[in-house]
Design an enzyme around this catalytic site. Structure first.
Site, PDB file in Angstrom:
ATOM      1  N   VAL A   1       0.831  -1.201   0.000  1.00  0.00           N
ATOM      2  CA  VAL A   1       0.000   0.000   0.000  1.00  0.00           C
ATOM      3  C   VAL A   1       0.869   1.256   0.000  1.00  0.00           C
ATOM      4  O   VAL A   1       0.558   2.241  -0.666  1.00  0.00           O
ATOM      5  CB  VAL A   1      -0.974   0.002   1.204  1.00  0.00           C
ATOM      6  CG1 VAL A   1      -1.782   1.291   1.261  1.00  0.00           C
ATOM      7  CG2 VAL A   1      -1.909  -1.202   1.137  1.00  0.00           C
ATOM      8  N   CYS A   2       1.963   1.204   0.734  1.00  0.00           N
ATOM      9  CA  CYS A   2       2.832   2.385   0.890  1.00  0.00           C
ATOM     10  C   CYS A   2       3.237   3.026  -0.440  1.00  0.00           C
ATOM     11  O   CYS A   2       3.152   4.243  -0.583  1.00  0.00           O
ATOM     12  CB  CYS A   2       4.070   2.038   1.705  1.00  0.00           C
ATOM     13  SG  CYS A   2       3.710   1.489   3.389  1.00  0.00           S
ATOM     14  N   PRO A   3       3.690   2.238  -1.434  1.00  0.00           N
ATOM     15  CA  PRO A   3       4.113   2.891  -2.667  1.00  0.00           C
ATOM     16  C   PRO A   3       3.000   3.659  -3.358  1.00  0.00           C
ATOM     17  O   PRO A   3       3.251   4.678  -3.993  1.00  0.00           O
ATOM     18  CB  PRO A   3       4.597   1.749  -3.558  1.00  0.00           C
ATOM     19  CG  PRO A   3       4.611   0.532  -2.740  1.00  0.00           C
ATOM     20  CD  PRO A   3       3.897   0.807  -1.459  1.00  0.00           C
TER      21      PRO A   3
ATOM     22  N   ILE B   1       2.967   7.038  -1.478  1.00  0.00           N
ATOM     23  CA  ILE B   1       4.219   7.782  -1.600  1.00  0.00           C
ATOM     24  C   ILE B   1       4.388   8.340  -3.004  1.00  0.00           C
ATOM     25  O   ILE B   1       4.741   9.505  -3.186  1.00  0.00           O
ATOM     26  CB  ILE B   1       5.396   6.886  -1.170  1.00  0.00           C
ATOM     27  CG1 ILE B   1       5.311   6.641   0.344  1.00  0.00           C
ATOM     28  CG2 ILE B   1       6.731   7.494  -1.556  1.00  0.00           C
ATOM     29  CD1 ILE B   1       6.226   5.553   0.863  1.00  0.00           C
TER      30      ILE B   1
END
Length: 181
Positions: free
Chosen positions: A51-53, A56
């Site tokens: 999920v982070c990418p 970001i």
């Protein structure tokens, strides 16, 4: 009882970071305050996750809009600057995030995540916390998500603009609309 952060002075920090030009440097809230900038500080759990990418990269793609609003973005996790650098050097197609337009900070001692109330101590990672801090160092906005759910960049920009009006913004207020007062 949980401690309230909104409306209080933000915990001060200085962290090592991977800068947009792929060098190592430092980021600090004090520098943003000295420069009379708003700060959008967001925490994410870990590098090389799923999920982070999405968040970001989406925030990086919209950094010009944050710049136009006199705001500096700082992303942070409990990973090292070396992990951050490896992640930014990995192409998006291969699970990386590519080059960013803002720094990724390394909260390796977990102090900043703890100070902001987003540290999951038993895992050593941060929740998805996002804080908007005004140029005087006061936290104006805080949102914390479960780590399975990404944040919405449009909403962060809308809230930042609403805060900058200094007025009362009703539900569904959009930039350019009048405030209540």
């Amino acid at each position: 009882m949980a401690e309230r952060l909104v409306g209080t002075q933000a915990p001060r920090f200085e962290m090592e970071a991977v800068m947009p030009n792929q060098t190592f440097g430092k980021v600090s809230l004090e520098k943003n305050i000295e420069d009379d900038k708003w700060t959008v500080l967001f925490f994410y759990p870990m590098d090389f996750t799923f999920v982070c990418p999405t968040e970001i990269v989406a925030i990086s793609a919209r950094s010009d809009e944050f710049d136009a609003l006199n705001a500096r973005i700082i992303g942070a996790s409990t990973d090292t600057i070396h992990s951050h650098l490896a992640w930014t050097n990995t192409p998006i197609k291969e699970g990386g995030i590519g080059k960013l337009t803002y720094p990724l900070a390394a909260d390796t001692n977990h102090q900043v995540a703890s100070d902001y109330g987003v540290l999951i101590e038993e895992e050593g990672v941060a929740l998805r916390g996002l804080f908007i801090i005004n140029p005087k160092g006061e936290i104006q906005y805080e949102v914390v998500h479960h780590n399975n759910i990404g944040r919405e960049v449009d909403e962060v920009l809308r809230v930042l603009q609403a805060l900058q009006t200094g007025g009362l913004c009703p539900i569904n207020w959009q930039p350019g609309e009048k405030t209540i007062v």
